[in-house]
Motif scaffolding. Sequence first.
Motif, PDB file in Angstrom:
ATOM      1  N   LYS A  99       7.253 116.143  53.521  1.00 36.53           N
ATOM      2  CA  LYS A  99       6.410 117.053  52.727  1.00 36.53           C
ATOM      3  C   LYS A  99       6.083 118.309  53.513  1.00 36.53           C
ATOM      4  O   LYS A  99       6.046 119.407  52.969  1.00 36.53           O
ATOM      5  N   HIS A 100       5.783 118.135  54.805  1.00 30.79           N
ATOM      6  CA  HIS A 100       5.420 119.261  55.659  1.00 30.79           C
ATOM      7  C   HIS A 100       6.326 119.308  56.881  1.00 30.79           C
ATOM      8  O   HIS A 100       6.600 118.276  57.494  1.00 30.79           O
ATOM      9  N   ALA A 150      -3.687 121.844  55.010  1.00 30.34           N
ATOM     10  CA  ALA A 150      -2.799 122.180  53.899  1.00 30.34           C
ATOM     11  C   ALA A 150      -3.284 121.534  52.609  1.00 30.34           C
ATOM     12  O   ALA A 150      -3.300 122.167  51.547  1.00 30.34           O
ATOM     13  N   GLU A 151      -3.716 120.281  52.712  1.00 29.25           N
ATOM     14  CA  GLU A 151      -4.167 119.558  51.517  1.00 29.25           C
ATOM     15  C   GLU A 151      -5.528 120.061  51.049  1.00 29.25           C
ATOM     16  O   GLU A 151      -5.758 120.255  49.851  1.00 29.25           O
ATOM     17  N   ASP A 207       0.451 126.215  50.937  1.00 29.20           N
ATOM     18  CA  ASP A 207       1.856 125.866  51.131  1.00 29.20           C
ATOM     19  C   ASP A 207       2.286 126.074  52.580  1.00 29.20           C
ATOM     20  O   ASP A 207       3.212 125.427  53.057  1.00 29.20           O
ATOM     21  N   ILE A 208       1.624 127.003  53.247  1.00 26.98           N
ATOM     22  CA  ILE A 208       1.914 127.328  54.648  1.00 26.98           C
ATOM     23  C   ILE A 208       0.580 127.446  55.378  1.00 26.98           C
ATOM     24  O   ILE A 208      -0.357 128.057  54.866  1.00 26.98           O
ATOM     25  N   GLY A 230       5.550 123.937  53.973  1.00 26.52           N
ATOM     26  CA  GLY A 230       5.854 122.916  52.985  1.00 26.52           C
ATOM     27  C   GLY A 230       7.330 122.884  52.647  1.00 26.52           C
ATOM     28  O   GLY A 230       8.009 123.923  52.650  1.00 26.52           O
ATOM     29  N   ASN A 238       8.503 122.540  49.835  1.00 29.31           N
ATOM     30  CA  ASN A 238       8.681 123.337  48.627  1.00 29.31           C
ATOM     31  C   ASN A 238       8.968 124.799  48.951  1.00 29.31           C
ATOM     32  O   ASN A 238       9.730 125.469  48.255  1.00 29.31           O
ATOM     33  N   VAL A 239       8.384 125.292  50.059  1.00 28.57           N
ATOM     34  CA  VAL A 239       8.631 126.671  50.481  1.00 28.57           C
ATOM     35  C   VAL A 239      10.076 126.831  50.951  1.00 28.57           C
ATOM     36  O   VAL A 239      10.781 127.759  50.540  1.00 28.57           O
ATOM     37  N   PHE A 259       3.461 131.931  47.380  1.00 31.97           N
ATOM     38  CA  PHE A 259       3.018 130.760  48.124  1.00 31.97           C
ATOM     39  C   PHE A 259       1.673 131.049  48.800  1.00 31.97           C
ATOM     40  O   PHE A 259       1.426 132.161  49.277  1.00 31.97           O
TER      41      PHE A 259
END
Length: 257
Positions: A38-39, A61-62, A67-68, A113, A115-116, A148
Amino acid sequence: MFERGEMTGLVIVAHERGNCSAYNAGWQTAMLQFPNFKHLLVIDDDETADPDWLERMCKAAETLGADIVGGPQVPVFADPSHGRWANHPVFAPPYRETGRVPALYSSGNLLVGRNVLAAMGPPFLDLRFNFMGGGDSDFLSRAAQKGFVLGWCAQARVNETVPARRVEPDWIRARSLRNGVISTLVEKKKRAGTPFGRGKVVLKSLALLAASPLRGAIRLARTGSLATGLYPVYVALGRVLAEFGYANEQYRQPEKN
């Protein structure tokens, strides 16, 4: 440690020189070898992390919905008498408090992340910054442009070894000029395709150069440090020099860096 089975992981070799090449190789390998992460956490080879670093970065992050996430790189000077340099803009962290932030500049203490990385795609860092540095700043700028969310965790510090070479006047001057060059290059990419984008960058650089003596004088009066006072002058000069193709590739010769 990996060979003895004490830790699960791997070591890779980036076959092309340059810090952007190394980052790209590492991040792409992570995407391929660890499909469920995830990270992704980044730390430089001249740094050590606090024991709770990983947990604090992931929690930030959470908690922040970021995202970063960036964190402070605290200078540890090889010569303790150089501690007075800790507050110089070259070494001081850009933020003091944990929270969402508008921009990040360094990958020396960073959470990204998956996702990034999936959205940005390889090559993640622009190889034009390979020996100058700034590929991380450019990547972070482009990620922010994509929407992001960026955050800062003041508690997730890493300690960065600073050799005596890096407090010599010529190194500080070169790094300050380089920061100005990077600022121009990153802003040009950010404004690419916008009306009068390049002209706006040039005008901003000239305005900063014109204002830099006053800004420097204010810093000098506040800190009593001539080097700190000269910083905005060198950065503004670096921004202007970038328009003429100047590039200070400090990483080209590691023994001088």
